[in-house]
Design an enzyme around this catalytic site. Sequence first.
Site, mmCIF file in Angstrom:
data_model
loop_
_atom_site.group_PDB
_atom_site.id
_atom_site.type_symbol
_atom_site.label_atom_id
_atom_site.label_comp_id
_atom_site.label_asym_id
_atom_site.label_seq_id
_atom_site.Cartn_x
_atom_site.Cartn_y
_atom_site.Cartn_z
ATOM 1 N N ASP A 41 0.811 -1.220 0.000
ATOM 2 C CA ASP A 41 0.000 0.000 0.000
ATOM 3 C C ASP A 41 0.843 1.268 0.000
ATOM 4 O O ASP A 41 0.342 2.338 -0.336
ATOM 5 C CB ASP A 41 -0.939 -0.021 1.212
ATOM 6 N N SER B 244 -6.814 5.447 -0.497
ATOM 7 C CA SER B 244 -7.132 4.138 -1.070
ATOM 8 C C SER B 244 -8.636 3.887 -0.989
ATOM 9 O O SER B 244 -9.256 4.123 0.049
ATOM 10 C CB SER B 244 -6.393 3.035 -0.301
ATOM 11 N N GLN C 205 -5.267 -1.815 -7.096
ATOM 12 C CA GLN C 205 -5.916 -0.845 -6.209
ATOM 13 C C GLN C 205 -6.427 0.340 -7.007
ATOM 14 O O GLN C 205 -5.786 0.794 -7.954
ATOM 15 C CB GLN C 205 -4.951 -0.329 -5.139
#
Length: 287
Positions: free
Chosen positions: A204, A228, A278
């Site tokens: 991430d 995110s 993502q």
Amino acid sequence: MTAADLLSMLSVLDSGARTREDILTGPPLPTWHGRSFGGQVLGQALAAAGTTAPEGRALHSMHGYFLRPGNSAERMTFEVDRLYDGRSFSTRRVQAYQEGQVLMSLISSFQVPDEGVEHQERRDMSDLPDPDSLPTVWEKYGHLASNGQASWVLNRPFDFRYVESDIILEVAERTNRQSVWMRSRDTLDASALIHSAALAFASDYLLLEPVARQHGTPWATPGMRFASLDHAMWFHRPFRVDEWLLYELESPTSQSGRGLTHGRFYDREGNLVASVSQEGMVRFPSE
């Protein structure tokens, strides 16, 4: 942040509370801006799900949605629902909570090791520099250690070494692709589940960088905002996060204030060990 700190952060605890679901808690990971880091929520949620999976079943996929920002100074509570246990697969839903509100909802799947057809797109590693020949972020930006915001880059538990230049202070080349060697700073003496949770945690940090790189916007740009929205990950082959992995990323599109990135992780032999995707909210100062 050391590997011991990373292990402590991923060591979710049974709360002792009982409902229809398993209730566990995880320690906080303070950030300079006060919002919970998405990788922390992912990693702890996967660790929580894994505590309920039958022995011998390995994590092979996860799909999660980030719903609300969390407070990085507070512990999180994880509610694990044992959705399914079949002969080969187990499915778990995890909800992450703070102050009674859901921060993230995630579904993960675990599988008994099995035989079957196999193929992969291997990566030819011969065109890449050796990771040990590349500079660390401390070598490049250690002089900024007194800056509170820089500490978020310098004190990560992972060593990220960019094959191309990084985008911390400037963008040398506008492109939607990048390659980064990565591994934990120290040996991580832990189960395969925790190595998978740690890789989700680390993934991430960089996932939306190709969006910013394509638009020539470094992290140091005042007013730039990322968040995110969702995160999907697949674990293909055995790996360790304390050994060098090549993290290759590309962003095929951004629109409507959202950017999409796909990533692949390869070991040093060129084996594809994990994949990730993502979509995130992207806001640049001019918008």
